[in-house]
Design a protein around this motif. Structure first.
Motif, PDB file in Angstrom:
ATOM      1  N   LEU A 116       0.915  -1.303  -0.126  1.00 57.70           N
ATOM      2  CA  LEU A 116      -0.103   0.063  -0.103  1.00 57.70           C
ATOM      3  C   LEU A 116       0.792   1.229   0.020  1.00 57.70           C
ATOM      4  CD1 LEU A 116      -2.718  -0.856   2.618  1.00 57.70           C
ATOM      5  CD2 LEU A 116      -3.063  -0.906   0.008  1.00 57.70           C
ATOM      6  N   GLN A 117       1.885   1.198   0.751  1.00 56.83           N
ATOM      7  CA  GLN A 117       2.903   2.333   0.846  1.00 56.83           C
ATOM      8  C   GLN A 117       3.559   2.667  -0.605  1.00 56.83           C
ATOM      9  OE1 GLN A 117       5.632   2.285   3.953  1.00 56.83           O
ATOM     10  NE2 GLN A 117       6.861   3.916   3.364  1.00 56.83           N
ATOM     11  N   ALA A 118       4.026   1.714  -1.226  1.00 52.85           N
ATOM     12  CA  ALA A 118       4.671   1.713  -2.401  1.00 52.85           C
ATOM     13  C   ALA A 118       3.751   2.025  -3.410  1.00 52.85           C
ATOM     14  CB  ALA A 118       5.226   0.163  -2.740  1.00 52.85           C
ATOM     15  N   PHE A 119       2.635   1.714  -3.366  1.00 55.20           N
ATOM     16  CA  PHE A 119       1.678   2.113  -4.657  1.00 55.20           C
ATOM     17  C   PHE A 119       1.309   3.545  -4.129  1.00 55.20           C
ATOM     18  CE2 PHE A 119      -2.401   2.508  -6.737  1.00 55.20           C
ATOM     19  CZ  PHE A 119      -2.267   1.788  -8.062  1.00 55.20           C
ATOM     20  N   ARG A 120       1.090   3.959  -2.995  1.00 51.28           N
ATOM     21  CA  ARG A 120       0.863   5.223  -2.868  1.00 51.28           C
ATOM     22  C   ARG A 120       1.979   6.383  -3.296  1.00 51.28           C
ATOM     23  NH1 ARG A 120      -0.226   4.554   1.954  1.00 51.28           N
ATOM     24  NH2 ARG A 120      -2.340   4.191   1.698  1.00 51.28           N
ATOM     25  N   GLU A 121       3.193   5.753  -3.140  1.00 45.00           N
ATOM     26  CA  GLU A 121       4.359   6.651  -3.109  1.00 45.00           C
ATOM     27  C   GLU A 121       4.291   6.905  -4.771  1.00 45.00           C
ATOM     28  OE1 GLU A 121       7.614   4.832  -1.093  1.00 45.00           O
ATOM     29  OE2 GLU A 121       7.047   5.911   0.731  1.00 45.00           O
ATOM     30  N   LYS A 122       4.247   5.696  -5.491  1.00 46.57           N
ATOM     31  CA  LYS A 122       4.288   5.814  -6.799  1.00 46.57           C
ATOM     32  C   LYS A 122       3.235   6.296  -7.836  1.00 46.57           C
ATOM     33  CE  LYS A 122       6.181   2.529 -10.453  1.00 46.57           C
ATOM     34  NZ  LYS A 122       6.566   1.347 -10.541  1.00 46.57           N
ATOM     35  N   TYR A 123       2.020   6.073  -7.148  1.00 44.55           N
ATOM     36  CA  TYR A 123       0.767   6.599  -7.832  1.00 44.55           C
ATOM     37  C   TYR A 123       0.127   7.768  -7.181  1.00 44.55           C
ATOM     38  CZ  TYR A 123       2.239   2.649 -10.961  1.00 44.55           C
ATOM     39  OH  TYR A 123       2.873   1.673 -11.590  1.00 44.55           O
ATOM     40  N   GLY A 124       0.475   8.001  -5.829  1.00 46.58           N
ATOM     41  CA  GLY A 124      -0.402   8.907  -5.441  1.00 46.58           C
ATOM     42  C   GLY A 124      -1.779   8.565  -5.257  1.00 46.58           C
ATOM     43  N   GLU A 125      -2.007   7.006  -4.919  1.00 50.84           N
ATOM     44  CA  GLU A 125      -3.480   6.555  -4.787  1.00 50.84           C
ATOM     45  C   GLU A 125      -3.353   5.427  -3.941  1.00 50.84           C
ATOM     46  OE1 GLU A 125      -5.679   5.561  -8.555  1.00 50.84           O
ATOM     47  OE2 GLU A 125      -4.026   6.568  -9.854  1.00 50.84           O
ATOM     48  N   ASP A 126      -4.490   5.313  -3.349  1.00 46.63           N
ATOM     49  CA  ASP A 126      -4.837   4.087  -2.505  1.00 46.63           C
ATOM     50  C   ASP A 126      -5.145   2.832  -3.355  1.00 46.63           C
ATOM     51  OD1 ASP A 126      -5.613   2.321  -0.471  1.00 46.63           O
ATOM     52  OD2 ASP A 126      -6.818   3.584   0.746  1.00 46.63           O
ATOM     53  N   ALA A 127      -4.194   2.102  -3.121  1.00 47.62           N
ATOM     54  CA  ALA A 127      -4.553   0.668  -3.874  1.00 47.62           C
ATOM     55  C   ALA A 127      -5.890  -0.058  -3.799  1.00 47.62           C
ATOM     56  CB  ALA A 127      -3.266  -0.256  -3.764  1.00 47.62           C
ATOM     57  N   ARG A 128      -6.354   0.143  -2.477  1.00 50.24           N
ATOM     58  CA  ARG A 128      -7.801  -0.447  -2.308  1.00 50.24           C
ATOM     59  C   ARG A 128      -8.795   0.385  -2.967  1.00 50.24           C
ATOM     60  NH1 ARG A 128      -6.305   0.159   4.092  1.00 50.24           N
ATOM     61  NH2 ARG A 128      -5.716   2.337   3.205  1.00 50.24           N
ATOM     62  N   ALA A 129      -8.682   1.408  -3.753  1.00 48.25           N
ATOM     63  CA  ALA A 129      -9.619   2.162  -4.288  1.00 48.25           C
ATOM     64  C   ALA A 129      -9.560   1.730  -5.888  1.00 48.25           C
ATOM     65  CB  ALA A 129      -9.519   3.658  -4.060  1.00 48.25           C
ATOM     66  N   VAL A 130      -8.481   1.166  -6.322  1.00 45.43           N
ATOM     67  CA  VAL A 130      -8.638   0.617  -7.798  1.00 45.43           C
ATOM     68  C   VAL A 130      -9.119  -0.752  -7.854  1.00 45.43           C
ATOM     69  CG1 VAL A 130      -6.527   2.155  -8.011  1.00 45.43           C
ATOM     70  CG2 VAL A 130      -5.972  -0.235  -7.623  1.00 45.43           C
ATOM     71  N   GLN A 131      -9.214  -1.028  -9.134  1.00 42.69           N
ATOM     72  CA  GLN A 131      -9.724  -2.484  -9.322  1.00 42.69           C
ATOM     73  C   GLN A 131      -8.640  -3.422  -9.150  1.00 42.69           C
ATOM     74  OE1 GLN A 131     -12.804  -3.296 -10.661  1.00 42.69           O
ATOM     75  NE2 GLN A 131     -13.309  -1.100 -10.133  1.00 42.69           N
ATOM     76  N   ALA A 132      -8.809  -4.620  -8.574  1.00 39.60           N
ATOM     77  CA  ALA A 132      -8.067  -5.572  -8.377  1.00 39.60           C
ATOM     78  C   ALA A 132      -7.281  -6.077  -9.252  1.00 39.60           C
ATOM     79  CB  ALA A 132      -8.852  -6.654  -7.688  1.00 39.60           C
ATOM     80  N   ASP A 133      -7.470  -5.844 -10.790  1.00 33.15           N
ATOM     81  CA  ASP A 133      -6.897  -6.338 -11.744  1.00 33.15           C
ATOM     82  C   ASP A 133      -6.152  -5.026 -12.388  1.00 33.15           C
ATOM     83  OD1 ASP A 133      -9.155  -5.189 -12.765  1.00 33.15           O
ATOM     84  OD2 ASP A 133      -9.553  -6.566 -14.201  1.00 33.15           O
ATOM     85  N   ASP A 134      -6.258  -3.839 -11.827  1.00 35.85           N
ATOM     86  CA  ASP A 134      -5.209  -2.877 -12.261  1.00 35.85           C
ATOM     87  C   ASP A 134      -3.826  -3.054 -12.601  1.00 35.85           C
ATOM     88  OD1 ASP A 134      -3.548  -0.220 -12.222  1.00 35.85           O
ATOM     89  OD2 ASP A 134      -5.446   0.827 -11.937  1.00 35.85           O
ATOM     90  N   SER A 135      -3.435  -2.872 -13.783  1.00 40.28           N
ATOM     91  CA  SER A 135      -2.189  -3.380 -14.389  1.00 40.28           C
ATOM     92  C   SER A 135      -0.873  -2.775 -13.500  1.00 40.28           C
ATOM     93  CB  SER A 135      -1.596  -3.291 -15.706  1.00 40.28           C
ATOM     94  OG  SER A 135      -1.998  -1.591 -15.893  1.00 40.28           O
ATOM     95  N   ARG A 136      -1.110  -1.631 -12.878  1.00 40.94           N
ATOM     96  CA  ARG A 136      -0.309  -1.152 -12.142  1.00 40.94           C
ATOM     97  C   ARG A 136      -0.114  -1.882 -10.733  1.00 40.94           C
ATOM     98  NH1 ARG A 136      -2.651   4.801 -10.884  1.00 40.94           N
ATOM     99  NH2 ARG A 136      -4.419   3.464 -10.818  1.00 40.94           N
ATOM    100  N   TRP A 137      -1.267  -1.909 -10.267  1.00 38.49           N
ATOM    101  CA  TRP A 137      -1.092  -2.922  -8.727  1.00 38.49           C
ATOM    102  C   TRP A 137      -0.622  -4.414  -9.116  1.00 38.49           C
ATOM    103  CZ3 TRP A 137      -1.102  -2.789  -4.096  1.00 38.49           C
ATOM    104  CH2 TRP A 137      -1.757  -3.549  -3.161  1.00 38.49           C
TER     105      TRP A 137
END
Length: 299
Positions: A116-137
């Motif tokens: 969650l921290q790595a995703f927030r630092e890289k994309y400025g978003e909460d990973a829990r708010a994106v689709q589970a199959d989001d390619s970035r995630w």
């Protein structure tokens, strides 16, 4: 306990027996063998879950609502170090390589604090708010597991150098879910890390799918591709309650459907036609299964 008390290393003994029979021996590690409580209580937890699991509840896989998903999460460096330590110990025995069994049991990553921290630092978003199959995630999860597989390959190279030989690396993955599980097998293949790739499906046996895309993926990498056959077709593992009823004579042991010798032969021909280098057998413990498998013609 008596065997351990006698100083017998079972992995070493099995490897020696395989070599005496002219066979290679790979030690397989369930990538997650952790159990949750069930209707029968915590028997499986106490019997199978590691001391590390009990001591590190904060490093379990988390769900999108921060629920505990039981399994240890590879998002934590300490978990990866723990798992690598098990494989490192195996590499000091007489085995010819190790197998990473991703079919036992997902998940391996979740909505865990490091991710969650790595995703927030890289994309400025909460990973829990994106689709589970989001390619970035999915990419982020794959980076974590790729780092672990890289470390395993490096460890095997070091251990193999001490023994004057290459120690092999195998992985068993699901043909549909591998990317969601963090398995970037194309990258692993291109890096030359794998010697055997087993493609299977996470369910009871009898499944069919097109193996050819994976054969093409491995072409030119030196990695053999095996179809992962699951012998059990129906039924379930007995619960503690069922075990007690059977022991008391109050219940008949239920029969489980299994692949027949003819099915083994017919199916092996199908995978051979798709380019498989072999067939990987799982839950093939009945004597008739072994005889059927032993009778299959080699490619």
């Amino acid at each position: 306990s008596r065997i351990a008390g006698d100083g017998v290393n079972l992995t070493q003994a099995v490897a020696a027996a395989c070599h005496e029979a002219g066979l290679q021996c790979y030690a397989s590690m369930r990538m997650n063998g952790d159990y949750a409580k069930s209707a029968d209580g915590d028997l499986n937890q106490r019997q199978f879950n590691s001391t590390f699991w009990w001591q590190h509840p904060g490093q379990h896989v988390r769900g999108p609502k921060d629920e505990d998903k039981t399994k240890l999460s590879y998002a934590f460096p300490e978990v990866r170090e723990f798992k690598l330590g098990i494989l490192s110990e195996l590499a000091t025995t007489g085995v010819d390589g190790v197998n990473l069994d991703f079919l036992r049991h997902p998940p391996f990553l979740g909505y865990d604090a490091p991710l969650l921290q790595a995703f927030r630092e890289k994309y400025g978003e909460d990973a829990r708010a994106v689709q589970a199959d989001d390619s970035r995630w999915l990419d982020l999860r794959c980076e974590v597991m790729t780092g672990f597989v890289r470390a395993v390959r490096s460890m095997l190279d070091e251990a193999g150098a001490k023994r004057g030989r290459r120690l092999g690396l195998s992985a068993r993955v699901d043909w549909r879910e591998y990317r969601a599980w963090g398995c970037d097998i194309a990258r692993w293949l291109q890096a030359g890390w794998l010697d055997y790739l087993v493609i299977a499906q996470y369910k009871l046996g009898g499944y069919k799918f097109d193996l050819r895309p994976f054969v093409a993926m491995a072409a030119g990498t030196g990695c053999a591709v095996y179809f992962g056959e699951e012998a059990v077709l129906s039924g379930h593992d007995l619960t503690a309650k069922e075990d007690r009823l059977i022991a008391a004579g109050k219940m008949k042991s239920p029969q489980r459907g299994r692949l027949t010798p003819d099915q083994y032969r017919t199916r092996a021909a199908q995978w051979h036609a798709m380019g498989a280098d072999g067939v990987h057998l799982f839950n093939t413990y009945a004597p008739e299964d072994i005889r059927a498998a032993a009778g299959l013609p080699s490619r």
